[in-house]
Design a protein around this motif. Structure first.
Motif, short mmCIF file in Angstrom:
data_model
loop_
_atom_site.label_atom_id
_atom_site.label_comp_id
_atom_site.label_asym_id
_atom_site.label_seq_id
_atom_site.Cartn_x
_atom_site.Cartn_y
_atom_site.Cartn_z
N THR A 141 32.40 22.02 15.02
CA THR A 141 31.52 23.17 14.78
C THR A 141 32.26 24.49 14.69
OG1 THR A 141 31.20 23.53 17.15
CG2 THR A 141 29.66 22.00 16.05
N GLY A 142 33.49 24.54 15.18
CA GLY A 142 34.22 25.80 15.24
C GLY A 142 33.80 26.70 16.39
N ILE A 143 32.96 26.19 17.29
CA ILE A 143 32.44 27.02 18.39
C ILE A 143 33.51 27.23 19.46
CG2 ILE A 143 30.78 27.07 20.31
CD1 ILE A 143 28.80 25.62 18.43
N THR A 147 26.52 30.40 22.76
CA THR A 147 25.46 31.40 22.80
C THR A 147 24.11 30.72 22.71
OG1 THR A 147 25.37 31.66 20.38
CG2 THR A 147 27.00 33.00 21.57
N GLU A 148 23.05 31.49 22.89
CA GLU A 148 21.71 30.93 22.73
C GLU A 148 21.50 30.42 21.31
OE1 GLU A 148 19.08 30.33 24.96
OE2 GLU A 148 20.80 30.59 26.30
N PHE A 154 26.15 22.92 19.79
CA PHE A 154 27.30 22.57 20.62
C PHE A 154 27.02 21.33 21.47
CE2 PHE A 154 29.17 22.63 24.86
CZ PHE A 154 30.51 22.45 24.53
N VAL A 155 25.88 21.33 22.17
CA VAL A 155 25.57 20.23 23.09
C VAL A 155 25.41 18.91 22.33
CG1 VAL A 155 23.83 19.33 24.67
CG2 VAL A 155 24.57 21.72 24.85
#
Length: 229
Positions: A141-143, A147-148, A154-155
């Motif tokens: 994802t590149g995360i 963040t919200e 992400f999860v």
């Protein structure tokens, strides 16, 4: 004190590193000794070990936390552009789970909060050689910062990737197929590290470390969380 402002990842997120922070790391460690043994952490926590929350009634330990926060205030304000902060929680913590004892979620980097003004203040008190804290980017994802807006993505991705890890794979060390290490801070006695809890991070835990729950023997840190305003 020897302060340094580092930046990690494509977001150039600030990470404050201050050596020789207190000049009294062993005195703080002795406070931890006096509160041992530490209780185990519940299964809903990512932390792979034991932790003793510091209460106001723990007068000497609480005074240490308050003094640390006062001394760190100028660095938090300068690096993260906040006027002040509230103390949320402080504890003495020890990584005591052996690599083969980890749950899948503990084998990967994690985050503490999606609030960008939620800061982790980590004081290394007794640390074996080769330990520290590393920061990560989720490859799919590149995360780098949760963040919200991106937490669901992400999860979902992290749960999928965790299922692909072989059983007993242990602590992440450096990069792996799912996470890229984008920065690292070596654990050094009396070093203070300050970073946003929304950054993906993980302890650097070498496989040969002593996974003792005794603060006189294992990896002892003070973990403090504050929220800026």
């Amino acid at each position: 004190m020897k302060p340094e402002l580092r930046r990690v990842g494509s977001l150039q997120s600030p990470v404050v590193v201050i050596d020789d922070f207190s000049g009294a790391a062993e005195e703080a460690a002795l406070l931890a000794d006096s509160l041992a043994p530490f209780p185990p952490i519940g299964r809903d926590s990512y932390y792979p070990g034991v932790r003793r929350i510091i209460e106001r009634s723990d007068e000497a330990a609480n005074a240490y936390v308050e003094r640390l926060c006062e001394d760190a205030a100028q660095f938090i304000a300068g690096a993260f552009d906040v006027d002040g902060f509230d103390l949320l929680e402080a504890s003495f913590s020890m990584v005591s789970a052996r690599p083969d004892q980890l749950r899948p979620a503990q084998r990967a980097p994690h985050f503490d909060s999606t609030d960008p003004r939620y800061f982790a203040v980590l004081h290394y008190l007794r640390v074996p050689q080769g330990t520290g804290t590393a920061f990560y980017r989720q490859r799919a994802t590149g995360i780098e910062q949760v963040t919200e807006a991106n937490i669901s993505r992400f999860v979902t991705t992290a749960e999928r990737d965790a299922a692909m890890l072989p059983a007993g794979s242990g602590y992440i060390h450096g990069s792996d197929p799912y996470f890229e290490q984008i920065g690292a801070v070596e654990g050094i006695v009396d070093r203070l590290v300050i970073y946003q809890g929304s950054l993906l991070h993980s302890g650097i835990i070498p496989p040969g470390m002593t996974f003792s729950a005794d603060p006189r023997e294992g990896r002892l840190t003070a973990n403090i969380f504050v929220r800026g305003h």
